[in-house]
Motif scaffolding. Structure first.
Motif, PDB file in Angstrom:
ATOM      1  N   ASN A  21       0.823  -1.208   0.000  1.00 12.60           N
ATOM      2  CA  ASN A  21       0.000   0.000   0.000  1.00 12.60           C
ATOM      3  C   ASN A  21       0.858   1.260   0.000  1.00 12.60           C
ATOM      4  OD1 ASN A  21       0.625  -0.744   2.833  1.00 12.60           O
ATOM      5  ND2 ASN A  21      -0.507   1.124   3.327  1.00 12.60           N
ATOM      6  N   VAL A  22       2.138   1.123   0.334  1.00 19.34           N
ATOM      7  CA  VAL A  22       3.076   2.241   0.279  1.00 19.34           C
ATOM      8  C   VAL A  22       4.004   2.110  -0.931  1.00 19.34           C
ATOM      9  CG1 VAL A  22       5.045   3.326   1.442  1.00 19.34           C
ATOM     10  CG2 VAL A  22       3.016   2.695   2.752  1.00 19.34           C
ATOM     11  N   GLU A  23       4.610   0.945  -1.084  1.00 21.80           N
ATOM     12  CA  GLU A  23       5.593   0.752  -2.154  1.00 21.80           C
ATOM     13  C   GLU A  23       4.960   0.908  -3.536  1.00 21.80           C
ATOM     14  OE1 GLU A  23       8.579  -2.670  -3.980  1.00 21.80           O
ATOM     15  OE2 GLU A  23       7.534  -3.046  -2.079  1.00 21.80           O
ATOM     16  N   GLN A  24       3.748   0.394  -3.689  1.00 22.91           N
ATOM     17  CA  GLN A  24       3.029   0.475  -4.970  1.00 22.91           C
ATOM     18  C   GLN A  24       1.684   1.161  -4.746  1.00 22.91           C
ATOM     19  OE1 GLN A  24       3.920  -0.329  -7.986  1.00 22.91           O
ATOM     20  NE2 GLN A  24       5.862  -1.382  -7.620  1.00 22.91           N
ATOM     21  N   MET A  25       1.724   2.337  -4.124  1.00 23.43           N
ATOM     22  CA  MET A  25       0.498   2.967  -3.639  1.00 23.43           C
ATOM     23  C   MET A  25      -0.544   3.169  -4.734  1.00 23.43           C
ATOM     24  SD  MET A  25      -0.071   6.559  -1.579  1.00 23.43           S
ATOM     25  CE  MET A  25       0.366   7.568  -3.019  1.00 23.43           C
ATOM     26  N   ASP A  26      -0.172   3.758  -5.855  1.00 29.66           N
ATOM     27  CA  ASP A  26      -1.156   4.055  -6.889  1.00 29.66           C
ATOM     28  C   ASP A  26      -1.777   2.784  -7.447  1.00 29.66           C
ATOM     29  OD1 ASP A  26      -0.684   6.740  -6.547  1.00 29.66           O
ATOM     30  OD2 ASP A  26       0.695   6.905  -8.250  1.00 29.66           O
ATOM     31  N   ARG A  27      -0.945   1.811  -7.754  1.00 27.71           N
ATOM     32  CA  ARG A  27      -1.461   0.541  -8.296  1.00 27.71           C
ATOM     33  C   ARG A  27      -2.310  -0.176  -7.246  1.00 27.71           C
ATOM     34  NH1 ARG A  27       0.718  -3.819 -11.449  1.00 27.71           N
ATOM     35  NH2 ARG A  27      -1.035  -5.276 -11.723  1.00 27.71           N
TER      36      ARG A  27
END
Length: 266
Positions: A247-253
């Protein structure tokens, strides 16, 4: 109502929660990873509150919730959520849990199906006891002089090397969450994970389910996500390039996967 609130569970544990977003929208409950608190969702909250009434809480033993002494059970962690929904007069909600929060989500889908609309299980497993030395981890956290080494281990498991290099504001925020987690709270939740095996029971989950996994997750591996998705009828699987705190590392996806799933037609 917004801002931090507290309620007391049936067994006397004080739990922090907060509600954000429009009163008239469907409720989305967010459940945090072990060794973090409700602030692990801060970066996703603005996107989610556009369409949902966001309910976050600190798992018992974490953040500003109380940390009872002794082993916790997944049953108790799940009942904490049910009691929170009861206190707020919320009959049904969507539920998104990451890591330990995903275990809680599976429990709710099995044992409190009447309370769950749609279920999202991120970076989680249905059984970890054969792979992780939980008794050793319990002893280590309860006897450590400080949490520094334990926090460093979590960071290596949670984030890719690129994020561990400077500048690392996000990593430092999560490291602080670990450092401020009460050792007995971390130990209590380790015990809950040690004692649970949901591999067969999750086939009972009837709620529409999205399973999100990290292709490079070394703890709750992509194969764990695949196994959960295969066991739950009609579950959708989304594997993202990344490690554990997607949810942080790939937030947008991550946010796009969550939103599209929750807005999809039945």
């Amino acid at each position: 109502m917004s801002g931090d609130q507290h309620f007391t569970t049936g067994d006397g544990c004080r739990i922090r929660y907060r509600l954000d977003g429009p009163d008239d929208r469907p409720v989305l409950v967010l459940s945090n990873s072990i060794a973090t608190n409700l602030h692990m969702w801060d970066r996703s909250a603005p996107a989610f509150t556009r369409c949902f009434r966001l309910l976050r809480y600190d798992t018992r033993g974490h953040g500003d919730s109380e940390a009872p002494v002794g082993a916790y059970s997944l049953d108790r962690l799940g009942r904490d959520v049910v009691e929170l929904l009861d206190v707020l007069n919320i009959d049904r909600a969507h539920f998104l849990g990451l890591s330990l929060g995903g275990f809680v989500g599976q429990w709710l889908g099995i044992f409190a199906p009447e309370r769950i609309d749609r279920l999202i299980l991120s970076n989680t497993s249905s059984y970890l006891a054969s792979e992780l030395p939980f008794d050793d981890q319990i002893r280590a956290v309860l006897t450590a002089r400080d949490m520094d080494a334990i926090a460093d281990g979590f960071m290596r498991n949670w984030f890719p090397a690129t994020m561990l290099a400077a500048p690392k504001e996000i990593v430092d925020e999560f490291r602080t969450m670990v450092l401020t987690t009460p050792p007995r709270g971390l130990a209590g939740c380790y015990a809950a994970l040690r004692d649970v095996d949901l591999r067969r029971a999750i086939s009972l989950i009837a709620a529409p389910t999205l399973v999100i996994g990290g292709e490079s997750d070394t703890v709750t591996r992509a194969s764990h996500s695949e196994a959960i998705a295969a066991a739950i009828a009609n579950a959708k699987l989304a594997l993202l390039p990344g490690v554990h705190i997607l949810n942080v590392e790939q937030m947008d996806r991550f946010n796009e996967e969550v939103a599209s799933f929750l807005h999809a037609a039945p």
